[in-house]
Design an enzyme around this catalytic site. Structure first.
Site, PDB file in Angstrom:
ATOM      1  N   SER A  17     -28.348  14.261 -20.439  1.00 50.19           N
ATOM      2  CA  SER A  17     -28.847  15.548 -20.933  1.00 50.19           C
ATOM      3  C   SER A  17     -30.153  15.383 -21.698  1.00 50.19           C
ATOM      4  O   SER A  17     -31.034  16.251 -21.631  1.00 50.19           O
ATOM      5  CB  SER A  17     -27.798  16.246 -21.799  1.00 50.19           C
ATOM      6  OG  SER A  17     -27.629  15.584 -23.042  1.00 50.19           O
ATOM      7  N   ASN A  18     -30.318  14.289 -22.411  1.00 51.37           N
ATOM      8  CA  ASN A  18     -31.595  14.055 -23.081  1.00 51.37           C
ATOM      9  C   ASN A  18     -32.695  13.750 -22.075  1.00 51.37           C
ATOM     10  O   ASN A  18     -33.854  14.123 -22.284  1.00 51.37           O
ATOM     11  CB  ASN A  18     -31.464  12.918 -24.096  1.00 51.37           C
ATOM     12  CG  ASN A  18     -30.967  13.410 -25.444  1.00 51.37           C
ATOM     13  OD1 ASN A  18     -31.575  14.281 -26.060  1.00 51.37           O
ATOM     14  ND2 ASN A  18     -29.848  12.871 -25.896  1.00 51.37           N
ATOM     15  N   HIS A  36     -30.202   8.294 -31.176  1.00 54.77           N
ATOM     16  CA  HIS A  36     -28.866   7.986 -31.673  1.00 54.77           C
ATOM     17  C   HIS A  36     -28.350   9.191 -32.456  1.00 54.77           C
ATOM     18  O   HIS A  36     -29.094   9.790 -33.232  1.00 54.77           O
ATOM     19  CB  HIS A  36     -28.907   6.760 -32.578  1.00 54.77           C
ATOM     20  CG  HIS A  36     -27.560   6.344 -33.083  1.00 54.77           C
ATOM     21  ND1 HIS A  36     -26.628   5.715 -32.278  1.00 54.77           N
ATOM     22  CD2 HIS A  36     -26.981   6.490 -34.304  1.00 54.77           C
ATOM     23  CE1 HIS A  36     -25.541   5.483 -32.986  1.00 54.77           C
ATOM     24  NE2 HIS A  36     -25.722   5.933 -34.217  1.00 54.77           N
ATOM     25  N   ARG A  92     -25.604   0.324 -21.830  1.00 52.25           N
ATOM     26  CA  ARG A  92     -25.611  -1.136 -21.709  1.00 52.25           C
ATOM     27  C   ARG A  92     -26.449  -1.712 -22.845  1.00 52.25           C
ATOM     28  O   ARG A  92     -27.535  -1.198 -23.145  1.00 52.25           O
ATOM     29  CB  ARG A  92     -26.211  -1.589 -20.372  1.00 52.25           C
ATOM     30  CG  ARG A  92     -25.562  -1.021 -19.145  1.00 52.25           C
ATOM     31  CD  ARG A  92     -24.095  -1.405 -19.005  1.00 52.25           C
ATOM     32  NE  ARG A  92     -23.905  -2.853 -18.913  1.00 52.25           N
ATOM     33  CZ  ARG A  92     -22.703  -3.422 -18.872  1.00 52.25           C
ATOM     34  NH1 ARG A  92     -21.617  -2.676 -18.956  1.00 52.25           N
ATOM     35  NH2 ARG A  92     -22.596  -4.731 -18.772  1.00 52.25           N
ATOM     36  N   ASP A 148     -28.838  -0.240 -32.658  1.00 58.17           N
ATOM     37  CA  ASP A 148     -29.219   0.978 -33.391  1.00 58.17           C
ATOM     38  C   ASP A 148     -30.114   0.664 -34.578  1.00 58.17           C
ATOM     39  O   ASP A 148     -29.947   1.199 -35.679  1.00 58.17           O
ATOM     40  CB  ASP A 148     -27.979   1.761 -33.827  1.00 58.17           C
ATOM     41  CG  ASP A 148     -27.142   2.221 -32.656  1.00 58.17           C
ATOM     42  OD1 ASP A 148     -27.724   2.552 -31.609  1.00 58.17           O
ATOM     43  OD2 ASP A 148     -25.904   2.245 -32.769  1.00 58.17           O
TER      44      ASP A 148
END
Length: 215
Positions: free
Chosen positions: A12-13, A108, A90, A144
């Site tokens: 969706s992004n 994120h 991944r 992250d």
């Protein structure tokens, strides 16, 4: 700027980035959408928007290093300037990340550095935090981690479920990821150590770093 978007599912992004790049005068072009999953729904969306797609299935490789090397070779062939991770499930090797340093960005669903990893929305609610949100950042070998480009804050309501919170955060993800790509493509993001600074940060479009409903 030539951009590759990496997905594992519906992306969706990725779809938000595609729509942004289709706008007249947008300073970036998505030249390929790549997935490790041949059944990723986002591949069909990309093809319907005349964007070349590529499947590099991680199951076809004995280890992460060979898989990442295949991705890197393909992206180099496509003369990619920037990689946008959009639900790419991944973990990339340190070798890959360092080779493409400051040319890989990710989104994120938390206000990093808080709530890294998985099950983010559940953990945010359970923590008793009053706010969470989403972050676009440059990728580093640690999960992250990396210089923050854009963030949007989202309140945690007292009766929120993880799905409720995720849905509201996703709305903001679709706003700040195109903004971050625009800033990068305009060469307005400069990395100084662990911090990404925005040139001309007082200009109106950077108010979307924490978007309002009016924008």
């Amino acid at each position: 700027m030539r951009v590759a978007v990496l997905i594992s599912s519906r992306g969706s992004n990725m779809q938000a980035l595609v729509r942004a790049c289709e706008a007249e005068g947008f300073p970036a072009e998505i030249v390929t959408v790549l997935s490790n999953n041949p059944d990723a729904g986002g591949l069909e969306f990309a093809a319907s928007h005349n964007i070349p797609t590529k499947v590099i299935n991680h199951r076809d490789y004995e280890n992460r290093e060979d898989f990442d090397a295949a991705i890197s070779e393909y992206l180099t062939e496509q003369r990619v300037d920037l990689i946008c991770l959009a639900g790419f499930m991944r973990l990339l090797t340190a070798e890959f990340v360092n080779k493409w340093r400051d040319r890989i960005v990710n989104i994120h669903p938390s206000l990093l550095p808080a709530f890294k990893g998985l099950h983010v929305h559940e953990r945010a609610i359970e923590s008793g935090a009053r706010f969470t949100g989403c972050t676009v950042h440059y990728v580093r070998p640690e999960m992250d981690d990396g210089p923050i480009i854009a963030q949007a804050a989202v309140p945690i309501l007292q009766d929120d479920t993880p799905d409720d919170l995720a849905a509201r955060i996703l709305v903001q993800e679709h706003r700040i990821y195109p903004l971050a790509l625009k800033l990068i493509a305009e060469r307005r993001v400069k990395v100084h150590g662990s911090v990404a600074k925005i040139i001309d940060a007082s200009e109106p479009d950077t108010s979307l770093i924490n978007p309002s409903e009016d924008n």
